[in-house]
Design a protein around this motif. Structure first.
Motif, PDB file in Angstrom:
ATOM      1  N   MET A  50       0.805  -0.936  -0.288  1.00 24.42           N
ATOM      2  CA  MET A  50       0.235   0.424   0.105  1.00 24.42           C
ATOM      3  C   MET A  50       0.771   1.063  -0.003  1.00 24.42           C
ATOM      4  O   MET A  50       0.258   2.367  -0.560  1.00 24.42           O
ATOM      5  CB  MET A  50      -0.814   0.419   1.259  1.00 24.42           C
ATOM      6  CG  MET A  50      -1.993  -0.939   1.966  1.00 24.42           C
ATOM      7  SD  MET A  50      -3.529  -1.111  -0.039  1.00 24.42           S
ATOM      8  CE  MET A  50      -4.331   0.424   0.843  1.00 24.42           C
ATOM      9  N   ALA A  51       1.758   1.338   0.362  1.00 19.62           N
ATOM     10  CA  ALA A  51       3.123   2.499   1.346  1.00 19.62           C
ATOM     11  C   ALA A  51       3.469   2.711  -0.737  1.00 19.62           C
ATOM     12  O   ALA A  51       5.058   3.160  -0.160  1.00 19.62           O
ATOM     13  CB  ALA A  51       3.425   2.000   1.700  1.00 19.62           C
ATOM     14  N   GLY A  52       3.816   1.424  -0.771  1.00 21.77           N
ATOM     15  CA  GLY A  52       4.820   0.810  -2.174  1.00 21.77           C
ATOM     16  C   GLY A  52       4.401   2.027  -3.967  1.00 21.77           C
ATOM     17  O   GLY A  52       2.912   2.702  -3.487  1.00 21.77           O
ATOM     18  N   ARG A  53       5.090   1.617  -4.969  1.00 24.93           N
ATOM     19  CA  ARG A  53       5.301   2.119  -5.797  1.00 24.93           C
ATOM     20  C   ARG A  53       5.389   0.932  -7.248  1.00 24.93           C
ATOM     21  O   ARG A  53       6.382   0.158  -6.967  1.00 24.93           O
ATOM     22  CB  ARG A  53       6.295   3.325  -6.127  1.00 24.93           C
ATOM     23  CG  ARG A  53       5.725   3.229  -8.114  1.00 24.93           C
ATOM     24  CD  ARG A  53       7.237   4.356  -8.200  1.00 24.93           C
ATOM     25  NE  ARG A  53       6.405   5.209 -10.108  1.00 24.93           N
ATOM     26  CZ  ARG A  53       7.036   6.143  -9.760  1.00 24.93           C
ATOM     27  NH1 ARG A  53       7.835   7.119  -9.361  1.00 24.93           N
ATOM     28  NH2 ARG A  53       6.569   6.359 -10.922  1.00 24.93           N
ATOM     29  N   LYS A  54       4.093   0.442  -7.566  1.00 25.39           N
ATOM     30  CA  LYS A  54       4.449  -0.698  -9.001  1.00 25.39           C
ATOM     31  C   LYS A  54       5.052  -0.278  -9.715  1.00 25.39           C
ATOM     32  O   LYS A  54       5.554   1.226 -10.255  1.00 25.39           O
ATOM     33  CB  LYS A  54       2.555  -0.903  -9.236  1.00 25.39           C
ATOM     34  CG  LYS A  54       2.843  -1.728 -10.593  1.00 25.39           C
ATOM     35  CD  LYS A  54       1.580  -2.394 -10.055  1.00 25.39           C
ATOM     36  CE  LYS A  54       0.740  -1.814 -11.554  1.00 25.39           C
ATOM     37  NZ  LYS A  54      -0.551  -1.674 -11.690  1.00 25.39           N
ATOM     38  N   VAL A  55       6.490  -1.254 -10.414  1.00 23.27           N
ATOM     39  CA  VAL A  55       7.010  -1.078 -11.479  1.00 23.27           C
ATOM     40  C   VAL A  55       6.208  -1.889 -12.611  1.00 23.27           C
ATOM     41  O   VAL A  55       6.019  -3.156 -12.608  1.00 23.27           O
ATOM     42  CB  VAL A  55       8.602  -1.605 -11.089  1.00 23.27           C
ATOM     43  CG1 VAL A  55       9.308  -1.161 -12.175  1.00 23.27           C
ATOM     44  CG2 VAL A  55       8.827  -0.688  -9.889  1.00 23.27           C
ATOM     45  N   PRO A  56       7.068  -1.306 -13.698  1.00 25.99           N
ATOM     46  CA  PRO A  56       6.563  -2.182 -14.620  1.00 25.99           C
ATOM     47  C   PRO A  56       6.768  -3.112 -15.303  1.00 25.99           C
ATOM     48  O   PRO A  56       6.744  -3.138 -16.697  1.00 25.99           O
ATOM     49  CB  PRO A  56       5.581  -0.404 -16.077  1.00 25.99           C
ATOM     50  CG  PRO A  56       6.881   0.154 -16.339  1.00 25.99           C
ATOM     51  CD  PRO A  56       6.811   0.402 -14.092  1.00 25.99           C
ATOM     52  N   LEU A  57       7.033  -3.767 -15.199  1.00 23.11           N
ATOM     53  CA  LEU A  57       7.499  -4.750 -14.783  1.00 23.11           C
ATOM     54  C   LEU A  57       7.127  -6.724 -13.979  1.00 23.11           C
ATOM     55  O   LEU A  57       6.971  -6.300 -13.489  1.00 23.11           O
ATOM     56  CB  LEU A  57       9.383  -4.696 -14.535  1.00 23.11           C
ATOM     57  CG  LEU A  57      10.115  -3.730 -15.544  1.00 23.11           C
ATOM     58  CD1 LEU A  57      11.555  -3.463 -14.755  1.00 23.11           C
ATOM     59  CD2 LEU A  57      10.137  -4.230 -16.914  1.00 23.11           C
ATOM     60  N   LYS A  58       7.106  -7.167 -15.067  1.00 21.89           N
ATOM     61  CA  LYS A  58       6.081  -8.815 -14.256  1.00 21.89           C
ATOM     62  C   LYS A  58       7.483  -9.311 -13.776  1.00 21.89           C
ATOM     63  O   LYS A  58       8.672  -9.732 -14.564  1.00 21.89           O
ATOM     64  CB  LYS A  58       5.163  -8.533 -14.931  1.00 21.89           C
ATOM     65  CG  LYS A  58       4.309  -8.140 -15.626  1.00 21.89           C
ATOM     66  CD  LYS A  58       2.616  -8.449 -16.569  1.00 21.89           C
ATOM     67  CE  LYS A  58       1.913  -7.547 -16.401  1.00 21.89           C
ATOM     68  NZ  LYS A  58       0.333  -8.273 -17.341  1.00 21.89           N
TER      69      LYS A  58
END
Length: 418
Positions: A50-58
């Motif tokens: 919730m506090a993090g950030r998603k990266v567009p790499l799977k």
């Protein structure tokens, strides 16, 4: 009973202050509290996301990697920005810059090979880059790494794309691969990373299927080249993510670690972090291999969380910065010392000048007449006379240790007080 207040305490201790993985947290919590909630790890992981950030790499399951920025990481980034984006032109001479860049390239070529299993010496590395022919695979690896770093410095105006990557891999692995490791582009078979423990049977990591490699690499290049404001990520964090994801994909049969370090290095230089030319991060990484590989494994094993790798690499980078700053300081002090000696019309012989250059880089500031004698291949009496002259100038301080005399290097400070 584990109340919400206690949970917040645990989260603060083992996420905000220190970023620990699942077994590390559960071990500490079970020793501190008699009872814990059965799903406490899942709660911590969810709060982190919730506090993090998603990266567009799977990852291999199709889930996105992500990371969160903790106070220790922010402090490390602030220090890196403060130092690594400084303009050295105003701090040190062009000669010092050129000398240290060359030394750092030699260091990186050497240590980036050693960490992959090569056997050689720093002295031999210097000989190799001076156009000596490599005698074995280890020496060829080192020379290849040097050539790759020079290729990067000569091509910083080029886009970091697939063509550059393939060229780098060919430079790094030329004449070092077995026949079954050679491929025109990416690997066409499975890769299993085994433990260094010879008795281990199961691999510690199974790389993505070969048919998935091209798509994942395409995603990586899209990530590298995305300069949009809405997807902005701090360049240093982005470089570390590039490094991690490349190793995660493992697109080649061999040379993945060396290429990963090379492309993250190139990315940082292209982003204006010129200071990275002046030190070898792999020289520190070589001393921290367990920490480095643990960070990679933690990011793979605990929720595709890149924070472990990013945080670990930030600490390693800051240690590298500390070393190069000390190195720069010593270089500047040495240059000023030689200028003052020349201004005062004090002439040192070539042996003395060579030894002062050695002392500015030496970890210990203590030496002996025997050490001077050995390095300069002269008689004991000549070594004693040379060292006594340097001591009389205040550059060294003479002291007795047991039955022998030792000399403490004071450099510019000692001469200025003389």
């Amino acid at each position: 009973m584990l109340t919400n207040e206690i949970f917040d305490h645990i989260y603060n201790e083992y996420t905000i202050k220190r970023y620990l993985n699942k077994p590390e947290i559960l071990y500490r919590v079970q020793h501190e509290f008699l009872q814990i909630r059965a799903n406490i790890w899942e709660e911590i992981l969810e709060k982190r996301k919730m506090a993090g950030r998603k990266v567009p790499l799977k990852d291999q399951n199709g889930d996105f990697f992500w990371y969160m920025t903790t106070p220790p990481l922010e402090a490390n980034l602030h220090n890196i920005d403060f130092v690594a984006k400084d303009k050295l032109e105003n701090l040190v001479s062009e000669k010092i810059q050129n000398d240290i860049v060359m030394e750092s390239i030699i260091d990186e070529a050497f240590y980036s090979s050693v960490i992959e299993g090569a056997f050689s010496t720093k002295k031999r590395t210097k000989e190799l880059v001076q156009k000596k022919d490599p005698k074995n695979k280890s020496e060829k690896m080192i020379l290849n790494n040097y050539n790759a770093l020079m290729f990067i410095l000569e091509n910083l105006d080029k886009e970091l794309d697939e063509d550059i990557l393939i060229q780098l891999h060919k430079i790094i692995t030329v004449d070092t691969l077995d026949d079954d490791e050679i491929s025109e582009k990416y690997r066409d078979d499975m890769v299993y990373v085994m433990s260094e423990n010879a008795s281990a049977i199961e691999p510690i990591y199974v790389a993505p299927k070969p048919e998935d490699v091209q798509g994942m690499m395409d995603d990586l290049f899209s990530f590298i080249q995305d300069e949009s404001k809405e997807n902005y990520i701090h360049p240093v964090i982005k470089a570390w993510i590039i490094h991690f994801y490349f190793v995660y994909i493992h697109p080649f049969f061999d040379g993945n670690g060396r290429v990963a370090r090379a492309i993250s290095y190139m990315y940082l230089l292209k982003k204006g972090y010129a200071f990275f030319k002046f030190f070898s991060i792999t020289s520190v990484l070589n001393r921290k291999t367990k920490k480095y590989y643990k960070a990679i494994k933690d990011s793979e094993d605990y929720g595709s969380d890149l924070t472990y790798f990013i945080s670990s690499y930030s600490e390693i980078t800051n240690e590298s910065l500390t070393e190069v700053i000390e190195r720069l300081y010593n270089e500047v002090q040495h240059e000023i010392l030689l200028e003052q000696l020349e201004s005062d019309e004090i002439i040192l012989n070539e042996r003395q000048k060579k030894f002062l250059s050695f002392m500015k880089k030496k970890e210990s500031n203590i030496c002996t007449i025997n050490e001077y004698q050995k390095r300069n291949k002269v008689s004991y009496e000549t070594a004693r006379r040379d060292m006594n002259e340097l001591q009389e100038l205040g550059i060294f301080k003479k002291a007795k240790k047991g039955k022998k005399f030792i000399f403490k290097y004071l450099g510019l400070k000692g001469y200025s007080e003389y």
